[in-house]
Design a protein around this motif. Structure first.
Motif, mmCIF file in Angstrom:
data_model
loop_
_atom_site.group_PDB
_atom_site.id
_atom_site.type_symbol
_atom_site.label_atom_id
_atom_site.label_comp_id
_atom_site.label_asym_id
_atom_site.label_seq_id
_atom_site.Cartn_x
_atom_site.Cartn_y
_atom_site.Cartn_z
ATOM 1 N N HIS A 33 0.835 -1.201 0.000
ATOM 2 C CA HIS A 33 0.000 0.000 0.000
ATOM 3 C C HIS A 33 0.875 1.259 0.000
ATOM 4 C CE1 HIS A 33 -3.790 2.088 0.462
ATOM 5 N NE2 HIS A 33 -3.192 2.869 1.353
ATOM 6 N N CYS A 34 1.925 1.265 0.800
ATOM 7 C CA CYS A 34 2.831 2.423 0.832
ATOM 8 C C CYS A 34 3.495 2.633 -0.522
ATOM 9 C CB CYS A 34 3.901 2.236 1.900
ATOM 10 S SG CYS A 34 3.292 2.370 3.572
ATOM 11 N N ARG A 35 3.938 1.550 -1.128
ATOM 12 C CA ARG A 35 4.636 1.653 -2.415
ATOM 13 C C ARG A 35 3.693 2.088 -3.545
ATOM 14 N NH1 ARG A 35 9.644 0.703 -1.693
ATOM 15 N NH2 ARG A 35 10.467 -0.958 -0.388
ATOM 16 N N SER A 36 2.404 1.774 -3.427
ATOM 17 C CA SER A 36 1.460 2.134 -4.487
ATOM 18 C C SER A 36 0.757 3.464 -4.220
ATOM 19 C CB SER A 36 0.410 1.026 -4.668
ATOM 20 O OG SER A 36 -0.400 0.924 -3.515
ATOM 21 N N ALA A 37 1.035 4.101 -3.086
ATOM 22 C CA ALA A 37 0.388 5.375 -2.747
ATOM 23 C C ALA A 37 0.764 6.443 -3.773
ATOM 24 C CB ALA A 37 0.795 5.806 -1.349
ATOM 25 N N ARG A 38 -0.229 7.181 -4.224
ATOM 26 C CA ARG A 38 0.001 8.177 -5.268
ATOM 27 C C ARG A 38 -0.341 9.605 -4.864
ATOM 28 N NH1 ARG A 38 3.154 5.177 -6.658
ATOM 29 N NH2 ARG A 38 2.859 3.502 -8.131
ATOM 30 N N HIS A 39 -0.798 9.801 -3.643
ATOM 31 C CA HIS A 39 -1.087 11.168 -3.214
ATOM 32 C C HIS A 39 0.230 11.936 -3.184
ATOM 33 C CE1 HIS A 39 -2.341 14.618 -0.858
ATOM 34 N NE2 HIS A 39 -3.599 14.253 -1.096
ATOM 35 N N PRO A 40 0.267 13.153 -3.745
ATOM 36 C CA PRO A 40 1.542 13.888 -3.824
ATOM 37 C C PRO A 40 2.179 14.177 -2.464
ATOM 38 C CG PRO A 40 -0.281 15.200 -4.713
ATOM 39 C CD PRO A 40 -0.824 13.860 -4.386
ATOM 40 N N MET A 45 6.189 13.930 2.293
ATOM 41 C CA MET A 45 6.276 13.758 3.740
ATOM 42 C C MET A 45 7.119 12.558 4.167
ATOM 43 S SD MET A 45 2.315 14.675 4.590
ATOM 44 C CE MET A 45 2.384 14.104 6.242
ATOM 45 N N PHE A 46 7.180 11.544 3.311
ATOM 46 C CA PHE A 46 7.832 10.298 3.706
ATOM 47 C C PHE A 46 8.852 9.856 2.674
ATOM 48 C CE2 PHE A 46 3.483 10.024 5.397
ATOM 49 C CZ PHE A 46 3.771 9.935 6.744
ATOM 50 N N ASP A 47 9.897 9.248 3.167
ATOM 51 C CA ASP A 47 10.775 8.457 2.318
ATOM 52 C C ASP A 47 10.162 7.064 2.368
ATOM 53 O OD1 ASP A 47 12.741 6.627 1.443
ATOM 54 O OD2 ASP A 47 14.317 8.094 1.886
ATOM 55 N N VAL A 48 9.462 6.689 1.312
ATOM 56 C CA VAL A 48 8.683 5.457 1.308
ATOM 57 C C VAL A 48 9.570 4.237 1.550
ATOM 58 C CG1 VAL A 48 7.169 3.982 -0.080
ATOM 59 C CG2 VAL A 48 6.847 6.456 -0.095
ATOM 60 N N ASP A 49 10.775 4.239 1.015
ATOM 61 C CA ASP A 49 11.679 3.106 1.252
ATOM 62 C C ASP A 49 12.004 2.953 2.733
ATOM 63 O OD1 ASP A 49 11.813 2.388 -1.438
ATOM 64 O OD2 ASP A 49 13.520 3.706 -1.812
ATOM 65 N N ILE A 50 12.238 4.068 3.413
ATOM 66 C CA ILE A 50 12.538 4.011 4.847
ATOM 67 C C ILE A 50 11.304 3.583 5.635
ATOM 68 C CG2 ILE A 50 13.138 5.403 6.874
ATOM 69 C CD1 ILE A 50 15.116 6.899 5.073
ATOM 70 N N LEU A 51 10.120 4.074 5.254
ATOM 71 C CA LEU A 51 8.893 3.663 5.923
ATOM 72 C C LEU A 51 8.672 2.158 5.768
ATOM 73 C CD1 LEU A 51 6.357 4.313 7.517
ATOM 74 C CD2 LEU A 51 5.261 5.002 5.364
ATOM 75 N N CYS A 52 8.897 1.642 4.571
ATOM 76 C CA CYS A 52 8.747 0.203 4.340
ATOM 77 C C CYS A 52 9.764 -0.592 5.142
ATOM 78 C CB CYS A 52 8.861 -0.109 2.852
ATOM 79 S SG CYS A 52 7.487 0.557 1.880
ATOM 80 N N GLN A 53 10.981 -0.075 5.246
ATOM 81 C CA GLN A 53 12.008 -0.731 6.070
ATOM 82 C C GLN A 53 11.584 -0.738 7.534
ATOM 83 O OE1 GLN A 53 14.707 -2.433 5.146
ATOM 84 N NE2 GLN A 53 15.181 -2.881 7.282
ATOM 85 N N ALA A 54 10.992 0.360 7.994
ATOM 86 C CA ALA A 54 10.528 0.429 9.381
ATOM 87 C C ALA A 54 9.423 -0.592 9.645
ATOM 88 C CB ALA A 54 10.038 1.837 9.697
ATOM 89 N N VAL A 55 8.545 -0.795 8.659
ATOM 90 C CA VAL A 55 7.501 -1.815 8.798
ATOM 91 C C VAL A 55 8.145 -3.199 8.890
ATOM 92 C CG1 VAL A 55 5.527 -2.934 7.674
ATOM 93 C CG2 VAL A 55 5.708 -0.439 7.673
#
Length: 89
Positions: A33-40, A45-55
């Protein structure tokens, strides 16, 4: 009323174990879901790779309840922003 012992509120496991279990069960979906998020704002706001790593780290039980709370809040914001983008609130 069930007795939890004298330290049930001071022991983080009272909340952490179910939380980690949920992350282990649904972590892949949350990462997708994080990787497919498209809201600008998500990318701003997030570094998606780091957020996914945190998960992934939280799935393994790494960190503490404070770090998991931050991950949880970040995931909630990503989902909320996507709901705004797609019209689902």
């Amino acid at each position: 009323m069930r007795s939890h012992g004298s330290d049930w509120r001071t022991t983080p496991r009272a909340f952490n174990e179910p939380y980690v279990h949920g992350l282990r069960s649904h972590g892949v979906e949350l990462i997708d879901h994080c990787r497919s998020a498209r809201h600008p704002l998500t990318a701003e706001m997030f570094d998606v790779d780091i957020l996914c790593q945190a998960v992934r780290e939280a799935q393994l039980g790494m960190g503490d309840s404070r770090s998991w709370d931050r991950v949880n809040g970040s995931l909630a914001l990503v989902v909320w922003l996507e709901g705004l983008r797609t019209g689902q609130r």
